[in-house]
Design an enzyme around this catalytic site. Structure first.
Site, PDB file in Angstrom:
ATOM      1  CG  ASP A 187      -1.677   1.161   0.847  1.00  0.00           C
ATOM      2  OD1 ASP A 187      -1.552   2.365   1.074  1.00  0.00           O
ATOM      3  OD2 ASP A 187      -3.501   0.993   2.012  1.00  0.00           O
ATOM      4  CG  HIS A 188       1.715   4.308  -3.122  1.00  0.00           C
ATOM      5  ND1 HIS A 188       0.068   3.671  -3.885  1.00  0.00           N
ATOM      6  CD2 HIS A 188       1.647   5.553  -3.290  1.00  0.00           C
ATOM      7  CE1 HIS A 188      -0.536   4.586  -3.989  1.00  0.00           C
ATOM      8  NE2 HIS A 188       0.373   6.161  -4.137  1.00  0.00           N
ATOM      9  CG  HIS A 250      -4.179   4.724  -0.414  1.00  0.00           C
ATOM     10  ND1 HIS A 250      -3.260   3.025  -1.081  1.00  0.00           N
ATOM     11  CD2 HIS A 250      -4.740   5.016  -2.184  1.00  0.00           C
ATOM     12  CE1 HIS A 250      -2.882   2.874  -1.959  1.00  0.00           C
ATOM     13  NE2 HIS A 250      -3.882   3.748  -2.600  1.00  0.00           N
TER      14      HIS A 250
HETATM   15  C1  BG6 Z   1      -3.782   4.608  -6.393  1.00  0.00           C
HETATM   16  C2  BG6 Z   1      -4.807   4.520  -7.637  1.00  0.00           C
HETATM   17  O1  BG6 Z   1      -3.400   3.568  -5.673  1.00  0.00           O
HETATM   18  O2  BG6 Z   1      -3.524   5.717  -6.259  1.00  0.00           O
HETATM   19  C3  BG6 Z   1      -4.735   6.484  -7.813  1.00  0.00           C
HETATM   20  O3  BG6 Z   1      -4.967   3.618  -8.188  1.00  0.00           O
HETATM   21  C4  BG6 Z   1      -4.767   7.340  -7.490  1.00  0.00           C
HETATM   22  O4  BG6 Z   1      -6.324   5.938  -8.640  1.00  0.00           O
HETATM   23  C5  BG6 Z   1      -2.494   7.283  -6.513  1.00  0.00           C
HETATM   24  O5  BG6 Z   1      -4.548   8.071  -8.497  1.00  0.00           O
HETATM   25  C6  BG6 Z   1      -2.825   8.148  -6.071  1.00  0.00           C
HETATM   26  O6  BG6 Z   1      -1.566   8.265  -5.179  1.00  0.00           O
HETATM   27  P1  BG6 Z   1      -0.900   9.272  -4.557  1.00  0.00           P
HETATM   28  O7  BG6 Z   1       0.190   8.830  -4.011  1.00  0.00           O
HETATM   29  O8  BG6 Z   1      -1.093  10.388  -5.921  1.00  0.00           O
HETATM   30  O9  BG6 Z   1      -2.191  10.011  -3.755  1.00  0.00           O
END
Ligand code: BG6
Length: 510
Positions: A187-188, A250
């Site tokens: 989960d980045h 997230h």
């Molecule tokens: C991803 C989603 O996990 O997270 C995308 O699949 C989204 O739809 C993205 O745009 C958002 O990531 P960040 O790091 O730009 O907030």
């Protein structure tokens, strides 16, 4: 994260399924490259991109170098560090559905073992479409090297399952092939510096924890807003929607960071136990209750940041009558001693007015107000705002006396900003996460029970939405803050969504 010494990870061999794909191009190789520049890569390592596209090693390098130029926080120079780094990259053209082809992987491992003079960590990164994951995992599970739980690891990208049932099945399948400590579910958001800093803020300071509960906190808000639309990912998004895409993973993880009890150590399982306790305490709504607590939206055609954009239903690979949500807002409750009756309002969406992810902790009012009534005209309650991105700061709002002869109170912000406090550039989330995979630290990755607990929370909402086709879609315009119902969700409790002004130096197009 939590690497407390400067030792590099042991020798590693990283296979990237989906090597010729977008994630590798935009995120993975740039992250590995930055780790290399910062001397965090192992002394001995090799990265093997796997894909069906025909590439010579040289062409593959050119493809990756273009990704560095466009997406890396440091742009490589072809003859500088990129040249050194690229010596460690090769390409393996194979069809991941073909079981025989996996022998090529076995041979590669043997070859590198001989070259390194030791058995390396073997990491399989599945940067592929979700439907390919089970097949690849099954075939990898059949390889002898995968039985080595100490050195072989598998990294699985989100989405992890499409619903509770499929997530459970995927967990079962992976568990049949690998030990839990070999599985790294990404989960980045958990790799973001500002997200990791929530633990430091809460548990390395004596100041906040005593008031971090229902006695002092009125409510919590999380906004994860994007100005982009689905950006050509209509095919993926039609099977997802904002609730699955952002809230199930997230946003629930952010709630865990804010709401968890203090860990007694930084052991991966200890932290994950504390987080899963939060998920297990989140109230699960009945299908009848969903409309009281959750709002969905979909964007219409319109204008954003001076650009005309199509409605979601007009995007490529999207059904003309699509019921898919590009916006969702939910009011959650956590039924435990610390948080009983404290609402957690969350919202997320595409094509919203501002790119911003912020967490707001709104405190209760001071118990007694001794000041003359006119002093109160601009008086506001205390509030802590944690900006996750694009700005990275923490603001504590309190009251001050406006200088002058009259007693006038007004709110001021005490701001900790990364930019002014630290000179060095913070690592990207994927750098942190890839380093953790190499060192074998699973703290920032989702354990199987966390994933399933998160699905349990959102399933009733998904089911209720699925059952009742939306009749008012599209219901918000690009460049707005989403549908009116989302305002009503919070306004009916006498509160309002918090937004911070767009800073002048931020690129507003993302
Ligand atoms: C991803 C989603 O996990 O997270 C995308 O699949 C989204 O739809 C993205 O745009 C958002 O990531 P960040 O790091 O730009 O907030």
């Amino acid at each position: 994260m939590y690497t407390n010494n400067n030792t590099r990870p042991p020798a590693s061999l990283i296979f990237i399924f989906g090597g010729s794909g977008d994630l590798n191009h935009r995120k993975l190789t740039p992250a590995l490259y930055n780790l290399f520049i910062d001397q965090w890569m192992p002394e001995k390592f090799n990265i093997v991109g796997i894909g069906r596209t025909q590439y010579s090693d040289a062409d593959f390098n050119t493809f990756l170098f273009a990704g560095i130029q466009e997406f890396s926080r440091r742009k490589g120079e072809e003859n500088g560090s990129w040249k050194d780094f690229s010596q460690h990259i090769s390409y393996l053209q194979m069809d991941a559905e073909d079981e025989q082809a996996y022998q090529k992987i076995v041979e590669k491992v043997k070859e590198k073992e001989a070259e390194f003079g030791e058995h390396p960590n073997v990491i399989f990164y599945l940067a592929v479409a979700p439907q390919l994951v089970p097949g690849i995992a099954k075939k990898l599970g059949g390889l002898k090297i995968c039985a080595d739980a100490k050195t072989t690891r598998i990294v699985v990208e989100k989405p992890f399952g499409h619903d509770l049932q499929s997530a459970h099945e995927l967990n079962e399948l992976l568990r049949g092939m690998f030990a839990e400590e070999q599985i790294y579910r990404i989960d980045h958001y958990l790799g973001k510096e500002t997200v990791q800093n929530i633990l430091a803020l809460r548990f390395a300071n004596a100041l906040f924890e005593p008031i971090w509960n229902r006695n002092y906190i009125d409510h919590v808000q999380i906004t994860a807003a994007e100005t982009v639309g689905v950006e050509g990912r209509g095919g993926y998004y039609e099977n997802s929607g904002s609730l699955r895409d952002m809230v199930q993973n997230h946003i629930l993880q952010l709630i865990c960071m804010i709401a968890m009890e203090a860990p007694v150590s930084f052991d991966a399982n200890e932290i994950r136990n504390k987080k899963v306790d939060v998920l297990n305490a989140i109230r699960i709504y009945s299908s009848k209750e969903v409309s009281q607590y959750a709002v969905r939206g979909q964007y219409s055609a319109g204008w954003i940041k001076g650009k005309e954009v199509p409605a979601y239903r007009e995007e490529k690979s999207v059904e003309p009558e699509s019921p898919v949500d590009t916006f969702s807002a939910v009011k959650f409750y956590i039924d435990n001693w610390r948080w009983q009756d404290v609402p957690f309002y969350v919202r997320t969406g595409k094509h919203l007015h501002q790119k911003t992810t912020i967490i707001t902790i709104q405190f209760r009012p001071a118990p007694q107000f001794a000041f003359p009534p006119e002093a109160a005209e601009t008086w506001r309650r205390n509030r802590l705002t944690i900006s996750i991105q694009p700005e990275m700061d923490i603001r504590l709002r309190f009251q001050a006396k406006k200088p002058g002869q009259a007693m006038i109170l007004n709110p001021v912000d005490m701001i900790f900003s990364y930019e002014s406090a630290y000179k060095s550039q913070e690592p990207e989330a994927y750098e942190t996460l890839l380093l953790d995979v190499m060192t074998g630290n699973a703290t920032l990755f989702m354990r199987s029970d966390q994933v399933e607990a998160a699905w349990k929370i959102i399933m009733p909402i998904l089911d209720a939405w699925n059952f009742r086709t939306p009749t008012n879609f599209p219901n918000y315009a690009p460049d707005s803050w989403g549908p009116e119902d989302a305002e009503a969700l919070i306004a009916k409790d006498g509160r309002n969504w918090v937004t911070l002004p767009v800073p002048q130096n931020v690129n507003k197009s993302s």
